[in-house]
Design a protein around this motif. Structure first.
Motif, short mmCIF file in Angstrom:
data_model
loop_
_atom_site.label_atom_id
_atom_site.label_comp_id
_atom_site.label_asym_id
_atom_site.label_seq_id
_atom_site.Cartn_x
_atom_site.Cartn_y
_atom_site.Cartn_z
N SER A 1 -8.49 1.28 -41.65
CA SER A 1 -8.33 1.67 -43.06
C SER A 1 -7.28 2.75 -43.24
N LYS A 2 -6.86 3.37 -42.13
CA LYS A 2 -5.85 4.42 -42.19
C LYS A 2 -4.49 3.92 -41.70
N VAL A 3 -4.37 2.60 -41.52
CA VAL A 3 -3.13 2.00 -41.01
C VAL A 3 -2.41 1.25 -42.13
N VAL A 4 -1.11 1.45 -42.22
CA VAL A 4 -0.25 0.69 -43.12
C VAL A 4 0.58 -0.26 -42.26
N VAL A 5 0.62 -1.52 -42.63
CA VAL A 5 1.37 -2.53 -41.88
C VAL A 5 2.46 -3.11 -42.78
N SER A 6 3.66 -3.23 -42.25
CA SER A 6 4.74 -3.87 -43.00
C SER A 6 5.57 -4.71 -42.05
N LEU A 7 6.57 -5.39 -42.62
CA LEU A 7 7.40 -6.33 -41.88
C LEU A 7 8.85 -5.86 -41.83
N ALA A 8 9.46 -5.99 -40.66
CA ALA A 8 10.88 -5.68 -40.53
C ALA A 8 11.73 -6.64 -41.34
N ASN B 1 6.28 -14.88 -43.00
CA ASN B 1 5.84 -13.89 -42.03
C ASN B 1 4.57 -13.19 -42.51
N ALA B 2 4.48 -12.95 -43.82
CA ALA B 2 3.27 -12.34 -44.38
C ALA B 2 2.07 -13.24 -44.14
N GLY B 3 2.26 -14.54 -44.32
CA GLY B 3 1.17 -15.47 -44.06
C GLY B 3 0.76 -15.46 -42.60
N LEU B 4 1.74 -15.32 -41.71
CA LEU B 4 1.46 -15.25 -40.28
C LEU B 4 0.61 -14.02 -39.96
N LEU B 5 0.97 -12.88 -40.57
CA LEU B 5 0.20 -11.66 -40.34
C LEU B 5 -1.23 -11.78 -40.86
N LYS B 6 -1.37 -12.35 -42.04
CA LYS B 6 -2.71 -12.49 -42.63
C LYS B 6 -3.60 -13.38 -41.77
N LYS B 7 -3.00 -14.35 -41.11
CA LYS B 7 -3.77 -15.29 -40.29
C LYS B 7 -4.09 -14.72 -38.92
N HIS B 8 -3.15 -13.99 -38.31
CA HIS B 8 -3.32 -13.60 -36.91
C HIS B 8 -3.55 -12.12 -36.67
N LEU B 9 -3.22 -11.25 -37.62
CA LEU B 9 -3.43 -9.82 -37.42
C LEU B 9 -4.45 -9.24 -38.39
N LEU B 10 -4.28 -9.49 -39.66
CA LEU B 10 -5.12 -8.85 -40.69
C LEU B 10 -6.43 -9.59 -40.87
#
Length: 237
Positions: A70-77, A90-99
């Motif tokens: 909850s204290k982490v901000v994630v963004s994309l290069a 890439n956002a969809g990839l993050l939502k599926k595999h990281l978030l």
């Protein structure tokens, strides 16, 4: 060629792993430790990652790390200018595999937005990135053509995007592969990261890195812009 054969600049370190699974696991541990240290120091941490298929295993290991998400901000290069639901997002990839799971508590700052054209989308992303906290950890990848983020050789806007003294945070870029339209963080914003890791796999990437180390033309091989002291390179065959 092995990574030990490269003539790395002073301060750049390299780590070799037997296979991609080991690289992903150890990189996840390193990043989690860096983010935890940032949270302990300032109360929050910011992670910027690259998209594509290569980081998927890393994302899946990272989401299992015991972090105060909850204290982490994630963004994309960088981002492909396609909706989040698109297979190339890439956002969809993050939502599926990281978030996922506990990591879903992280705050995600994406680059994609609906706009009339790519330039307008980049301007909107630039304004959004003005609110991005300082980057604690940046994970870069690299293509065989020497691009990193979406800083592609021969792309319009490349020279401006590579200027360290240009305050703009996001640029419209064009890739040689579909989807062509991209959004990319600028060199100046990416270079502000406290910790930068270049994660690459395969002999061809090692050959490209060797070529990058042998010259100085950043526009020809944009990865050269990041071959600076304190960079860490994670590589596996």
């Amino acid at each position: 060629m092995a990574i030990s054969d490269l003539k790395l600049p002073e301060g750049v370190t390299a780590h070799t792993f037997e296979h991609s699974a080991a690289l992903a696991r150890e990189l996840a541990k390193k990043v989690a430790a860096q983010l935890s240290a940032a949270i302990a120091g300032t109360g929050q941490a910011t992670l910027v990652v690259s998209g594509g298929r290569s980081p998927v295993a890393f994302f899946e290991h990272l989401r299992e790390q015991p972090l105060e998400w909850s204290k982490v901000v994630v963004s994309l290069a960088d981002e492909r200018w396609v909706p989040v639901e698109h297979v190339d997002s890439n956002a969809g990839l993050l939502k599926k595999h990281l978030l996922q799971g506990a990591a879903a508590k992280a705050r995600f700052v994406g680059l994609y937005n609906v706009a009339a054209n790519l330039e307008d989308a980049a301007e909107q992303a630039d304004r959004l990135l003005a609110e991005l906290p300082p980057i604690d950890v940046l994970i870069l990848g690299m293509g065989d053509d020497g691009h990193t983020a979406s800083l592609f050789p021969d792309s319009p806007n490349l020279n401006q995007a590579l200027q360290l003294d240009n305050p703009r945070r996001c640029w419209p870029m064009l890739a040689p592969t579909v989807p062509h339209q991209r959004l990319s963080m600028s060199r100046s914003l990416l270079a502000s990261a406290k910790t930068t890791v270049l994660s690459i796999q395969g002999q061809s990437k090692l050959n490209t890195l060797n070529d990058a180390l042998a010259g100085n033309d950043v526009a020809a091989l944009p990865i050269r812009a990041f071959l600076q002291p304190t960079l860490e390179i994670y590589w596996c065959p």
